[in-house]
Motif scaffolding. Structure first.
Motif, PDB file in Angstrom:
ATOM      1  N   ALA A   1     -20.192  24.203  13.209  1.00  6.03           N
ATOM      2  CA  ALA A   1     -21.436  24.274  12.817  1.00  6.03           C
ATOM      3  C   ALA A   1     -22.506  24.366  14.148  1.00  6.03           C
ATOM      4  O   ALA A   1     -23.564  24.910  13.924  1.00  6.03           O
ATOM      5  CB  ALA A   1     -21.862  22.996  12.234  1.00  6.03           C
ATOM      6  N   ASP A   2     -21.738  24.025  15.196  1.00  8.53           N
ATOM      7  CA  ASP A   2     -22.479  24.347  16.520  1.00  8.53           C
ATOM      8  C   ASP A   2     -22.552  25.736  17.016  1.00  8.53           C
ATOM      9  O   ASP A   2     -23.432  26.033  17.763  1.00  8.53           O
ATOM     10  CB  ASP A   2     -22.066  23.336  17.720  1.00  8.53           C
ATOM     11  N   CYS A   3     -21.921  26.791  16.392  1.00  3.53           N
ATOM     12  CA  CYS A   3     -21.822  28.007  16.738  1.00  3.53           C
ATOM     13  C   CYS A   3     -22.908  28.841  16.021  1.00  3.53           C
ATOM     14  O   CYS A   3     -22.803  29.099  14.830  1.00  3.53           O
ATOM     15  CB  CYS A   3     -20.532  28.670  16.368  1.00  3.53           C
ATOM     16  N   ASP A   4     -23.855  29.117  17.130  1.00  5.74           N
ATOM     17  CA  ASP A   4     -24.893  29.820  16.374  1.00  5.74           C
ATOM     18  C   ASP A   4     -25.594  31.077  17.213  1.00  5.74           C
ATOM     19  O   ASP A   4     -26.491  31.719  16.954  1.00  5.74           O
ATOM     20  CB  ASP A   4     -26.348  28.718  16.472  1.00  5.74           C
ATOM     21  N   PHE A   5     -24.748  31.385  18.220  1.00  8.41           N
ATOM     22  CA  PHE A   5     -24.964  32.675  18.809  1.00  8.41           C
ATOM     23  C   PHE A   5     -23.849  33.652  18.866  1.00  8.41           C
ATOM     24  O   PHE A   5     -22.850  32.976  19.354  1.00  8.41           O
ATOM     25  CB  PHE A   5     -25.603  32.179  20.185  1.00  8.41           C
ATOM     26  N   PRO A   6     -23.951  34.658  18.813  1.00 12.81           N
ATOM     27  CA  PRO A   6     -25.027  35.388  18.584  1.00 12.81           C
ATOM     28  C   PRO A   6     -25.312  35.239  17.164  1.00 12.81           C
ATOM     29  O   PRO A   6     -24.686  34.740  16.027  1.00 12.81           O
ATOM     30  CB  PRO A   6     -24.665  37.143  18.611  1.00 12.81           C
ATOM     31  N   PRO A   7     -26.819  35.564  16.720  1.00 12.85           N
ATOM     32  CA  PRO A   7     -27.452  35.244  15.287  1.00 12.85           C
ATOM     33  C   PRO A   7     -26.651  35.995  14.293  1.00 12.85           C
ATOM     34  O   PRO A   7     -26.767  35.413  13.187  1.00 12.85           O
ATOM     35  CB  PRO A   7     -28.643  35.886  15.380  1.00 12.85           C
ATOM     36  N   ASP A   8     -25.779  37.002  14.555  1.00 18.08           N
ATOM     37  CA  ASP A   8     -25.118  37.815  13.283  1.00 18.08           C
ATOM     38  C   ASP A   8     -23.898  37.054  12.958  1.00 18.08           C
ATOM     39  O   ASP A   8     -23.312  37.446  11.924  1.00 18.08           O
ATOM     40  CB  ASP A   8     -24.871  39.126  13.562  1.00 18.08           C
ATOM     41  N   LEU A   9     -23.637  35.718  13.472  1.00 17.00           N
ATOM     42  CA  LEU A   9     -22.570  34.754  12.889  1.00 17.00           C
ATOM     43  C   LEU A   9     -22.844  34.201  11.688  1.00 17.00           C
ATOM     44  O   LEU A   9     -22.154  33.758  11.205  1.00 17.00           O
ATOM     45  CB  LEU A   9     -22.229  33.927  13.950  1.00 17.00           C
ATOM     46  N   ARG A  10     -24.124  34.153  11.005  1.00 14.03           N
ATOM     47  CA  ARG A  10     -24.495  33.550   9.851  1.00 14.03           C
ATOM     48  C   ARG A  10     -23.764  34.224   8.979  1.00 14.03           C
ATOM     49  O   ARG A  10     -23.289  35.511   8.882  1.00 14.03           O
ATOM     50  CB  ARG A  10     -26.147  33.824   9.542  1.00 14.03           C
ATOM     51  N   GLY A  11     -23.139  33.330   8.028  1.00 12.37           N
ATOM     52  CA  GLY A  11     -22.471  33.907   7.015  1.00 12.37           C
ATOM     53  C   GLY A  11     -20.966  33.376   7.097  1.00 12.37           C
ATOM     54  O   GLY A  11     -20.042  33.633   6.154  1.00 12.37           O
ATOM     55  N   ILE A  12     -20.613  33.326   8.319  1.00  8.21           N
ATOM     56  CA  ILE A  12     -19.065  33.057   8.740  1.00  8.21           C
ATOM     57  C   ILE A  12     -19.124  31.554   8.462  1.00  8.21           C
ATOM     58  O   ILE A  12     -19.838  30.841   8.872  1.00  8.21           O
ATOM     59  CB  ILE A  12     -18.833  33.437  10.258  1.00  8.21           C
ATOM     60  N   PRO A  13     -18.122  31.100   7.639  1.00  5.01           N
ATOM     61  CA  PRO A  13     -17.857  29.615   7.319  1.00  5.01           C
ATOM     62  C   PRO A  13     -17.801  28.664   8.327  1.00  5.01           C
ATOM     63  O   PRO A  13     -17.296  28.897   9.528  1.00  5.01           O
ATOM     64  CB  PRO A  13     -16.471  29.639   6.635  1.00  5.01           C
ATOM     65  N   ALA A  14     -18.866  27.791   8.368  1.00  3.84           N
ATOM     66  CA  ALA A  14     -18.744  26.623   9.561  1.00  3.84           C
ATOM     67  C   ALA A  14     -17.542  25.590   8.915  1.00  3.84           C
ATOM     68  O   ALA A  14     -17.757  24.911   7.945  1.00  3.84           O
ATOM     69  CB  ALA A  14     -20.065  25.942   9.676  1.00  3.84           C
ATOM     70  N   LEU A  15     -16.672  25.349   9.903  1.00  3.49           N
ATOM     71  CA  LEU A  15     -15.616  24.328   9.555  1.00  3.49           C
ATOM     72  C   LEU A  15     -15.525  23.026   9.963  1.00  3.49           C
ATOM     73  O   LEU A  15     -14.862  22.235   9.685  1.00  3.49           O
ATOM     74  CB  LEU A  15     -14.314  25.080   9.963  1.00  3.49           C
ATOM     75  N   SER A  16     -16.345  22.735  11.156  1.00  5.54           N
ATOM     76  CA  SER A  16     -16.622  21.414  11.550  1.00  5.54           C
ATOM     77  C   SER A  16     -18.217  21.120  11.749  1.00  5.54           C
ATOM     78  O   SER A  16     -18.949  21.985  11.965  1.00  5.54           O
ATOM     79  CB  SER A  16     -16.029  21.364  13.013  1.00  5.54           C
ATOM     80  N   ARG A  17     -18.203  19.832  11.639  1.00  7.27           N
ATOM     81  CA  ARG A  17     -19.635  19.493  11.622  1.00  7.27           C
ATOM     82  C   ARG A  17     -19.520  17.849  12.380  1.00  7.27           C
ATOM     83  O   ARG A  17     -18.506  17.193  12.121  1.00  7.27           O
ATOM     84  CB  ARG A  17     -20.402  19.312  10.550  1.00  7.27           C
ATOM     85  N   PRO A  18     -20.503  17.433  13.078  1.00  7.56           N
ATOM     86  CA  PRO A  18     -20.571  16.191  13.721  1.00  7.56           C
ATOM     87  C   PRO A  18     -20.533  14.950  12.730  1.00  7.56           C
ATOM     88  O   PRO A  18     -21.314  15.306  11.693  1.00  7.56           O
ATOM     89  CB  PRO A  18     -21.827  15.964  14.584  1.00  7.56           C
ATOM     90  N   VAL A  19     -19.880  14.105  12.807  1.00 10.98           N
ATOM     91  CA  VAL A  19     -19.956  13.021  11.937  1.00 10.98           C
ATOM     92  C   VAL A  19     -21.137  12.108  12.114  1.00 10.98           C
ATOM     93  O   VAL A  19     -21.422  11.149  11.298  1.00 10.98           O
ATOM     94  CB  VAL A  19     -18.603  12.095  12.110  1.00 10.98           C
ATOM     95  N   ILE A  20     -21.726  12.187  13.171  1.00 10.88           N
ATOM     96  CA  ILE A  20     -23.062  11.311  13.459  1.00 10.88           C
ATOM     97  C   ILE A  20     -24.156  12.314  13.002  1.00 10.88           C
ATOM     98  O   ILE A  20     -24.547  13.483  13.317  1.00 10.88           O
ATOM     99  CB  ILE A  20     -23.118  11.142  14.895  1.00 10.88           C
ATOM    100  N   ALA A  21     -25.209  11.685  12.294  1.00 12.78           N
ATOM    101  CA  ALA A  21     -26.201  12.353  11.566  1.00 12.78           C
ATOM    102  C   ALA A  21     -27.223  12.607  12.849  1.00 12.78           C
ATOM    103  O   ALA A  21     -27.514  12.045  13.833  1.00 12.78           O
ATOM    104  CB  ALA A  21     -27.113  11.243  10.895  1.00 12.78           C
ATOM    105  N   PRO A  22     -27.883  13.983  12.770  1.00 13.75           N
ATOM    106  CA  PRO A  22     -28.680  14.252  13.631  1.00 13.75           C
ATOM    107  C   PRO A  22     -29.999  13.461  13.480  1.00 13.75           C
ATOM    108  O   PRO A  22     -30.349  12.898  12.452  1.00 13.75           O
ATOM    109  CB  PRO A  22     -28.945  15.748  13.593  1.00 13.75           C
ATOM    110  N   GLY A  23     -30.723  13.534  14.605  1.00 14.14           N
ATOM    111  CA  GLY A  23     -32.078  12.927  14.813  1.00 14.14           C
ATOM    112  C   GLY A  23     -32.158  11.337  15.209  1.00 14.14           C
ATOM    113  O   GLY A  23     -33.089  10.800  15.391  1.00 14.14           O
ATOM    114  N   LEU A  24     -30.779  10.768  15.502  1.00 16.08           N
ATOM    115  CA  LEU A  24     -30.835   9.255  16.144  1.00 16.08           C
ATOM    116  C   LEU A  24     -31.049   9.478  17.386  1.00 16.08           C
ATOM    117  O   LEU A  24     -31.048  10.658  18.220  1.00 16.08           O
ATOM    118  CB  LEU A  24     -29.133   8.912  16.019  1.00 16.08           C
TER     119      LEU A  24
END
Length: 113
Positions: free
Chosen positions: A52-75
């Motif tokens: 989920a942290d892979c955001d560059f280059p922008p054309d990666l959108r649409g590739i499945p994001a397989l991992s995400r942080p277990v800690i909620a953003p915004g803390l």
């Protein structure tokens, strides 16, 4: 850079009579910097999954994001630090990996740390 046989750095030369590039590998990259390197090597079309942290280059959108942080953003930073330290202390991952999606992608290569 290529060798005398036209093979790129990191690729073995093909035996005489063989043509084409290296066999297509299905790549999953769970590290943003590794994902960027894969793309700079001209292999973005082989990426089948990213974090989920892979955001560059922008054309990666649409590739499945397989991992995400277990800690909620915004803390606040101190709260994030406490939770990560507690997770590391107990041997708990700070990321959630969607193993079912990963298995379904049938990757040949998984880049992680």
């Amino acid at each position: 850079m290529t060798d005398a046989h036209g093979a790129g750095a990191g690729h073995r030369a093909r035996p005489s009579g063989e043509t084409g590039g290296p066999p297509a590998a299905r790549i999953v990259s769970l590290v943003p910097s590794a994902t960027e390197i894969v793309c700079r090597l001209g292999l973005a079309d082989r990426l089948v999954g990213v974090s989920a942290d892979c955001d560059f280059p922008p054309d990666l959108r649409g590739i499945p994001a397989l991992s995400r942080p277990v800690i909620a953003p915004g803390l606040p930073s101190p709260a994030i630090d406490r939770r990560i330290r507690a997770g590391v202390h107990t041997g708990t991952s700070v990321y959630h990996l969607d193993e079912a999606v990963l298995a379904g992608l049938h990757p040949d290569v998984i880049l992680t740390q």
